[in-house]
Design an enzyme around this catalytic site. Structure first.
Site, mmCIF file in Angstrom:
data_model
loop_
_atom_site.group_PDB
_atom_site.id
_atom_site.type_symbol
_atom_site.label_atom_id
_atom_site.label_comp_id
_atom_site.label_asym_id
_atom_site.label_seq_id
_atom_site.Cartn_x
_atom_site.Cartn_y
_atom_site.Cartn_z
ATOM 1 N N VAL A 44 -12.471 -6.078 1.227
ATOM 2 C CA VAL A 44 -11.963 -4.711 1.349
ATOM 3 C C VAL A 44 -11.188 -4.626 2.661
ATOM 4 O O VAL A 44 -11.666 -5.094 3.692
ATOM 5 C CB VAL A 44 -13.126 -3.694 1.350
ATOM 6 C CG1 VAL A 44 -12.602 -2.291 1.613
ATOM 7 C CG2 VAL A 44 -13.864 -3.740 0.015
ATOM 8 N N THR A 87 0.831 -1.210 0.000
ATOM 9 C CA THR A 87 0.000 0.000 0.000
ATOM 10 C C THR A 87 0.870 1.266 0.000
ATOM 11 O O THR A 87 1.997 1.236 0.474
ATOM 12 C CB THR A 87 -0.838 -0.053 1.295
ATOM 13 O OG1 THR A 87 -1.716 -1.143 1.193
ATOM 14 C CG2 THR A 87 -1.586 1.207 1.585
ATOM 15 N N THR A 111 -0.324 0.807 6.831
ATOM 16 C CA THR A 111 -0.088 -0.266 5.866
ATOM 17 C C THR A 111 0.159 -1.540 6.640
ATOM 18 O O THR A 111 0.988 -1.568 7.545
ATOM 19 C CB THR A 111 1.096 0.008 4.936
ATOM 20 O OG1 THR A 111 1.418 -1.218 4.260
ATOM 21 C CG2 THR A 111 2.338 0.498 5.664
ATOM 22 N N GLY A 112 -0.576 -2.570 6.311
ATOM 23 C CA GLY A 112 -0.384 -3.818 7.038
ATOM 24 C C GLY A 112 -1.567 -4.730 6.812
ATOM 25 O O GLY A 112 -2.338 -4.543 5.875
ATOM 26 N N ASP A 148 -8.342 -2.155 5.167
ATOM 27 C CA ASP A 148 -8.447 -0.936 5.975
ATOM 28 C C ASP A 148 -8.222 0.345 5.192
ATOM 29 O O ASP A 148 -8.655 1.420 5.623
ATOM 30 C CB ASP A 148 -7.418 -0.988 7.109
ATOM 31 C CG ASP A 148 -5.989 -1.081 6.554
ATOM 32 O OD1 ASP A 148 -5.753 -1.945 5.669
ATOM 33 O OD2 ASP A 148 -5.131 -0.288 6.969
HETATM 34 N N1 ASP Z 1 -3.597 -2.624 4.394
HETATM 35 C C1 ASP Z 1 -3.786 -3.157 3.091
HETATM 36 C C2 ASP Z 1 -4.969 -4.084 3.062
HETATM 37 O O1 ASP Z 1 -5.146 -4.843 3.991
HETATM 38 C C3 ASP Z 1 -2.603 -3.902 2.575
HETATM 39 C C4 ASP Z 1 -1.317 -3.159 2.640
HETATM 40 O O2 ASP Z 1 -1.064 -2.361 3.517
HETATM 41 O O3 ASP Z 1 -0.513 -3.399 1.734
HETATM 42 O O4 ASP Z 1 -5.680 -4.084 2.098
#
Ligand code: ASP
Length: 355
Positions: free
Chosen positions: A240, A211, A261-262, A242
């Site tokens: 979907v 992300t 991001t996570g 966060d």
């Molecule tokens: N947070 C994002 C999701 O769960 C993924 C990411 O941070 O790369 O969709």
């Protein structure tokens, strides 16, 4: 606002970029730099050792470009919201990141994009989820915020709204990269093997992370945050995460702005971005402590992982993450981009590789 000498500032930044799990760029007691500030991330979960020198150089250059694009607007006195949209747009267009072009694939082989943004000065917010034909989802999220009475639009409805606003739809092939396609094939093969063996697929950081996001403080002292993603490789059933959920992946108010991001399910369940800012606003915690409490304590205790960038109204930055790496960067009054990837990365200026 007092300023600190550049050398001290660089040292503090070295700390935050090199050991971001528990520090902020300007720990409490230190003065933050005067002038506008922009911080960005390009996703947690990156394993620096897996990147070729070319991939690393290209990602660093894109991060530096995103920082310069946003900072140029802040220097002109434009709002923090403009800066976060500009920075995220650069990263959405760069195939190195899991947002816009280069997004991960769903189980069925589509790219489904999510994005959101929030203006800390007004608490206005906009989001889109599950769109397949919007080149820059972050720009559509802004349209939702400014030109519709709603906060979040999803799927075909969001695309119909885009067309009503004169936003051209792109061929879904725009988002496709061979690397992401191969990641999907691998994830599907692992998923099928695990199903046969009735086991659970081990967490692969490449499935969850990549992300992009930005937080900014403008010359009026206003904050904004923005986040954009392709979500998780091999996601199904309209999943979907966060990133488009205000309060989970994105939050901005008068005191604090956060982009996460996570592993998105855990960010939703902990209201991660909102909680970090609430800790600052209600508990009076400094931004480093607040971000660490949520990202490095609460989320891992629940079984999740990831990172975030957080910025307060004094220009203090925190960039905690508990994965192997997080693409990240910072730019302040001096206009020099600082970029890092790995956990022990030294500060690199202008996106130059640090190793
Ligand atoms: N947070 C994002 C999701 O769960 C993924 C990411 O941070 O790369 O969709």
């Amino acid at each position: 606002m007092r300023t600190i000498p550049l050398s001290a500032r660089t040292l503090l930044l070295s700390l935050v970029l090199a050991a971001p799990a528990a520090s902020s760029a300007h720990p409490s007691g230190e003065a933050a730099p005067s002038g506008p500030v922009l911080a960005i991330h390009g996703g947690a979960g990156v394993v620096r050792g897996n990147l070729s020198p070319e991939e690393e150089a290209s990602a660093r250059a894109a991060l530096a470009q995103a920082l310069r694009a946003g900072h140029a607007l802040l220097r002109e006195g434009r709002p923090a919201l403009d800066a976060v949209v500009a920075a995220v747009t650069v990263l959405e267009d760069d195939p190195a990141f899991n947002a816009g072009r280069g997004a991960v694939f769903t189980h069925e082989g589509h790219n489904e994009l999510d994005a959101s943004l929030m203006d800390g000065a007004t608490r206005a917010a906009g989001a889109v989820a599950g769109v397949r034909r919007i080149r820059n989802p972050i720009q559509l999220a802004r349209r939702v915020m400014e030109d519709s009475p709603h906060v979040m639009l999803v799927g075909e409805g969001a695309e119909a709204f885009a067309q009503s606003q004169g936003v051209a739809l792109v061929d879904p092939a725009w988002f496709r990269t061979e690397k992401r396609w191969q990641q999907l094939q691998k994830a599907r093969a692992e998923g099928a093997a695990a199903e046969r063996a009735a086991t659970v697929v081990a967490d692969d950081p490449l499935r969850y992370f990549g992300t992009v996001g930005a937080v900014a403080l403008d010359t009026r002292g206003a904050l904004a945050a923005a986040t954009s993603t392709g979500g998780m490789t091999d996601k199904r059933w309209g999943r979907v995460g966060d990133a488009p959920v205000i309060g989970a992946g994105t939050w901005a108010d008068a005191r604090c702005a956060v982009s996460g991001t996570g592993w998105g399910e855990f960010y939703i369940r902990s209201a991660a971005a909102h909680q970090i800012c609430s800790r600052v606003g209600l508990l009076g915690e400094d931004i480093g402590r607040a971000a660490t409490a949520v990202i490095d304590e609460e989320i891992p205790a629940m079984g999740g992982n990831g990172g975030a960038i957080a910025l307060d109204a004094a220009g203090n930055i925190a960039m905690p993450f508990n994965t192997e790496g997080m693409y990240r960067g910072w730019i302040g009054a001096d206009g020099v981009p600082h970029v890092a990837i790995g956990r022990d990365d030294a500060v690199a200026e202008d996106g130059a590789p640090a190793r």
